[in-house]
Design a protein around this motif. Structure first.
Motif, PDB file in Angstrom:
ATOM      1  N   MET A 106       0.828  -1.208   0.000  1.00 40.36           N
ATOM      2  CA  MET A 106       0.000   0.000   0.000  1.00 40.36           C
ATOM      3  C   MET A 106       0.860   1.255   0.000  1.00 40.36           C
ATOM      4  SD  MET A 106      -3.413   0.061   2.267  1.00 40.36           S
ATOM      5  CE  MET A 106      -4.838  -0.970   1.874  1.00 40.36           C
ATOM      6  N   THR A 107       0.452   2.219  -0.803  1.00 44.19           N
ATOM      7  CA  THR A 107       1.154   3.505  -0.795  1.00 44.19           C
ATOM      8  C   THR A 107       0.306   4.497  -0.019  1.00 44.19           C
ATOM      9  OG1 THR A 107       0.105   4.330  -2.792  1.00 44.19           O
ATOM     10  CG2 THR A 107       2.045   2.985  -3.086  1.00 44.19           C
ATOM     11  N   SER A 108       0.882   5.656   0.240  1.00 39.28           N
ATOM     12  CA  SER A 108       0.164   6.639   1.039  1.00 39.28           C
ATOM     13  C   SER A 108      -1.031   7.224   0.268  1.00 39.28           C
ATOM     14  CB  SER A 108       1.105   7.756   1.478  1.00 39.28           C
ATOM     15  OG  SER A 108       1.702   8.334   0.344  1.00 39.28           O
ATOM     16  N   SER A 109      -1.061   7.016  -1.040  1.00 34.91           N
ATOM     17  CA  SER A 109      -2.165   7.566  -1.814  1.00 34.91           C
ATOM     18  C   SER A 109      -3.378   6.625  -1.829  1.00 34.91           C
ATOM     19  CB  SER A 109      -1.727   7.867  -3.245  1.00 34.91           C
ATOM     20  OG  SER A 109      -1.441   6.649  -3.903  1.00 34.91           O
ATOM     21  N   ASP A 110      -3.186   5.413  -1.302  1.00 33.76           N
ATOM     22  CA  ASP A 110      -4.325   4.504  -1.235  1.00 33.76           C
ATOM     23  C   ASP A 110      -5.395   5.069  -0.299  1.00 33.76           C
ATOM     24  OD1 ASP A 110      -3.600   2.516  -2.967  1.00 33.76           O
ATOM     25  OD2 ASP A 110      -2.475   1.400  -1.459  1.00 33.76           O
ATOM     26  N   PRO A 111      -6.646   4.833  -0.648  1.00 36.90           N
ATOM     27  CA  PRO A 111      -7.695   5.251   0.295  1.00 36.90           C
ATOM     28  C   PRO A 111      -7.517   4.502   1.607  1.00 36.90           C
ATOM     29  CG  PRO A 111      -8.645   4.582  -1.816  1.00 36.90           C
ATOM     30  CD  PRO A 111      -7.203   4.198  -1.838  1.00 36.90           C
ATOM     31  N   ASN A 112      -7.879   5.129   2.686  1.00 43.15           N
ATOM     32  CA  ASN A 112      -7.770   4.479   3.985  1.00 43.15           C
ATOM     33  C   ASN A 112      -9.014   3.611   4.222  1.00 43.15           C
ATOM     34  OD1 ASN A 112      -7.476   3.738   6.630  1.00 43.15           O
ATOM     35  ND2 ASN A 112      -6.804   5.747   7.320  1.00 43.15           N
ATOM     36  N   TRP A 113      -8.943   2.379   3.732  1.00 46.10           N
ATOM     37  CA  TRP A 113     -10.108   1.493   3.805  1.00 46.10           C
ATOM     38  C   TRP A 113     -10.538   1.243   5.241  1.00 46.10           C
ATOM     39  CZ3 TRP A 113     -12.185   1.866  -0.546  1.00 46.10           C
ATOM     40  CH2 TRP A 113     -11.458   1.820  -1.747  1.00 46.10           C
ATOM     41  N   ARG A 114      -9.546   1.110   6.111  1.00 45.25           N
ATOM     42  CA  ARG A 114      -9.888   0.835   7.508  1.00 45.25           C
ATOM     43  C   ARG A 114     -10.779   1.957   8.054  1.00 45.25           C
ATOM     44  NH1 ARG A 114      -7.158  -2.844  10.319  1.00 45.25           N
ATOM     45  NH2 ARG A 114      -5.429  -2.709   8.880  1.00 45.25           N
ATOM     46  N   GLN A 115     -10.378   3.208   7.708  1.00 42.65           N
ATOM     47  CA  GLN A 115     -11.146   4.362   8.164  1.00 42.65           C
ATOM     48  C   GLN A 115     -12.525   4.401   7.503  1.00 42.65           C
ATOM     49  OE1 GLN A 115     -10.245   6.529  10.649  1.00 42.65           O
ATOM     50  NE2 GLN A 115     -12.400   7.105  10.407  1.00 42.65           N
ATOM     51  N   LEU A 116     -12.547   4.117   6.194  1.00 42.50           N
ATOM     52  CA  LEU A 116     -13.822   4.121   5.473  1.00 42.50           C
ATOM     53  C   LEU A 116     -14.777   3.084   6.056  1.00 42.50           C
ATOM     54  CD1 LEU A 116     -12.631   4.513   1.766  1.00 42.50           C
ATOM     55  CD2 LEU A 116     -14.052   6.119   3.053  1.00 42.50           C
ATOM     56  N   LEU A 117     -14.230   1.899   6.345  1.00 39.96           N
ATOM     57  CA  LEU A 117     -15.068   0.847   6.930  1.00 39.96           C
ATOM     58  C   LEU A 117     -15.549   1.248   8.319  1.00 39.96           C
ATOM     59  CD1 LEU A 117     -13.166  -2.383   5.837  1.00 39.96           C
ATOM     60  CD2 LEU A 117     -15.464  -1.721   5.144  1.00 39.96           C
ATOM     61  N   ALA A 118     -14.671   1.898   9.092  1.00 40.10           N
ATOM     62  CA  ALA A 118     -15.051   2.345  10.428  1.00 40.10           C
ATOM     63  C   ALA A 118     -16.177   3.380  10.335  1.00 40.10           C
ATOM     64  CB  ALA A 118     -13.849   2.928  11.162  1.00 40.10           C
ATOM     65  N   ASP A 119     -16.077   4.278   9.340  1.00 38.26           N
ATOM     66  CA  ASP A 119     -17.126   5.280   9.147  1.00 38.26           C
ATOM     67  C   ASP A 119     -18.451   4.615   8.772  1.00 38.26           C
ATOM     68  OD1 ASP A 119     -15.255   7.189   9.663  1.00 38.26           O
ATOM     69  OD2 ASP A 119     -15.024   7.843   7.589  1.00 38.26           O
ATOM     70  N   LEU A 163      -9.815  -7.320   5.329  1.00 34.16           N
ATOM     71  CA  LEU A 163      -8.767  -6.305   5.331  1.00 34.16           C
ATOM     72  C   LEU A 163      -7.602  -6.750   6.207  1.00 34.16           C
ATOM     73  CD1 LEU A 163      -8.295  -3.439   4.163  1.00 34.16           C
ATOM     74  CD2 LEU A 163      -9.234  -2.512   6.268  1.00 34.16           C
ATOM     75  N   ALA A 164      -7.926  -7.322   7.371  1.00 33.97           N
ATOM     76  CA  ALA A 164      -6.896  -7.799   8.289  1.00 33.97           C
ATOM     77  C   ALA A 164      -6.116  -8.968   7.690  1.00 33.97           C
ATOM     78  CB  ALA A 164      -7.540  -8.209   9.620  1.00 33.97           C
ATOM     79  N   GLU A 165      -6.809  -9.779   6.864  1.00 36.55           N
ATOM     80  CA  GLU A 165      -6.161 -10.952   6.264  1.00 36.55           C
ATOM     81  C   GLU A 165      -5.411 -10.608   4.988  1.00 36.55           C
ATOM     82  OE1 GLU A 165      -9.455 -13.455   5.524  1.00 36.55           O
ATOM     83  OE2 GLU A 165      -9.772 -13.956   7.640  1.00 36.55           O
ATOM     84  N   GLY A 166      -5.589  -9.369   4.509  1.00 37.60           N
ATOM     85  CA  GLY A 166      -4.960  -8.978   3.258  1.00 37.60           C
ATOM     86  C   GLY A 166      -5.735  -9.434   2.040  1.00 37.60           C
ATOM     87  N   ALA A 167      -6.985  -9.861   2.255  1.00 38.06           N
ATOM     88  CA  ALA A 167      -7.808 -10.339   1.145  1.00 38.06           C
ATOM     89  C   ALA A 167      -8.817  -9.286   0.712  1.00 38.06           C
ATOM     90  CB  ALA A 167      -8.538 -11.619   1.538  1.00 38.06           C
ATOM     91  N   TYR A 168      -8.682  -8.106   1.292  1.00 43.08           N
ATOM     92  CA  TYR A 168      -9.646  -7.055   1.005  1.00 43.08           C
ATOM     93  C   TYR A 168      -9.528  -6.540  -0.427  1.00 43.08           C
ATOM     94  CZ  TYR A 168     -12.215  -2.699   1.330  1.00 43.08           C
ATOM     95  OH  TYR A 168     -13.103  -1.672   1.106  1.00 43.08           O
ATOM     96  N   GLY A 169     -10.697  -6.271  -1.042  1.00 40.59           N
ATOM     97  CA  GLY A 169     -10.697  -5.671  -2.371  1.00 40.59           C
ATOM     98  C   GLY A 169     -10.743  -6.679  -3.493  1.00 40.59           C
ATOM     99  N   PRO A 217     -12.726  -3.050  -8.711  1.00 41.26           N
ATOM    100  CA  PRO A 217     -12.278  -1.699  -9.046  1.00 41.26           C
ATOM    101  C   PRO A 217     -12.466  -0.723  -7.883  1.00 41.26           C
ATOM    102  CG  PRO A 217     -13.607  -2.594 -10.836  1.00 41.26           C
ATOM    103  CD  PRO A 217     -13.674  -3.573  -9.701  1.00 41.26           C
ATOM    104  N   GLU A 218     -11.476   0.161  -7.720  1.00 40.64           N
ATOM    105  CA  GLU A 218     -11.482   1.049  -6.569  1.00 40.64           C
ATOM    106  C   GLU A 218     -12.740   1.916  -6.498  1.00 40.64           C
ATOM    107  OE1 GLU A 218      -7.573   2.639  -5.393  1.00 40.64           O
ATOM    108  OE2 GLU A 218      -8.589   4.583  -5.391  1.00 40.64           O
ATOM    109  N   GLY A 219     -13.222   2.323  -7.680  1.00 46.54           N
ATOM    110  CA  GLY A 219     -14.421   3.152  -7.710  1.00 46.54           C
ATOM    111  C   GLY A 219     -15.609   2.447  -7.073  1.00 46.54           C
ATOM    112  N   GLN A 220     -15.694   1.132  -7.301  1.00 49.63           N
ATOM    113  CA  GLN A 220     -16.788   0.345  -6.732  1.00 49.63           C
ATOM    114  C   GLN A 220     -16.640   0.225  -5.223  1.00 49.63           C
ATOM    115  OE1 GLN A 220     -17.190  -3.428  -8.793  1.00 49.63           O
ATOM    116  NE2 GLN A 220     -17.018  -2.458 -10.786  1.00 49.63           N
ATOM    117  N   LEU A 221     -15.393   0.095  -4.794  1.00 44.82           N
ATOM    118  CA  LEU A 221     -15.139  -0.007  -3.351  1.00 44.82           C
ATOM    119  C   LEU A 221     -15.403   1.325  -2.648  1.00 44.82           C
ATOM    120  CD1 LEU A 221     -11.900  -2.165  -3.203  1.00 44.82           C
ATOM    121  CD2 LEU A 221     -14.135  -2.797  -2.300  1.00 44.82           C
ATOM    122  N   MET A 222     -15.078   2.422  -3.337  1.00 39.50           N
ATOM    123  CA  MET A 222     -15.313   3.733  -2.738  1.00 39.50           C
ATOM    124  C   MET A 222     -16.813   3.939  -2.515  1.00 39.50           C
ATOM    125  SD  MET A 222     -12.497   5.301  -2.160  1.00 39.50           S
ATOM    126  CE  MET A 222     -12.670   7.093  -2.135  1.00 39.50           C
TER     127      MET A 222
END
Ligand code: ZN
Length: 121
Positions: A1-14, A81-87, A97-102
């Motif tokens: 993951m790079t710093s430009s990746d969306p913060n999925w953990r945060q998005l899921l928490a929201d 996400l914790a298992e690395g199987a997210y997305g 696709p990231e757009g679908q996940l967003m």
């Protein structure tokens, strides 16, 4: 993951916080409805409001069920996400696709697989 990746953990928490508060609200509404029903059962047997109360009831329980299901889906997504199987699509294994996940961070299937699951040919 790079710093430009969306913060999925945060998005899921929201998403989870939102779904949880929605479920809580629905539960409160159902409680209020139960109390209302109990109060009114002493009154007239032919309660003109009876029908609207029961349709309200089934609407609220339906909504509550779907927000509970959403909470489960969000928890499952957090686990992936914790298992690395997210997305990755749970059906075809392709990256979603990231757009679908967003749009829906807890989705477990790509749009194509979700389509075939929801409306089997
Ligand atoms: Zn798929």
């Amino acid at each position: 993951m790079t710093s430009s990746d969306p913060n999925w953990r945060q998005l899921l928490a929201d998403e989870r916080a939102y779904a949880q508060s929605r479920a809580d609200e629905l539960r409160d509404s159902l409680d209020a409805l139960i109390r209302k029903r109990q109060n009114e059962s002493d009154d007239d047997e032919h309660d003109p409001e009876g029908d609207s109360l029961s349709s309200q009831w089934s609407m609220l329980t339906g909504l509550l069920e779907s927000s509970k299901r959403q909470l489960r889906e969000i928890d499952e997504a957090s686990a992936r996400l914790a298992e690395g199987a997210y997305g990755f699509c749970s059906s075809c294994g392709e990256p979603i696709p990231e757009g679908q996940l967003m749009a829906r961070p807890f989705r477990a299937h790509c749009v194509e697989c979700a389509k075939t699951r929801e409306s089997p040919a």
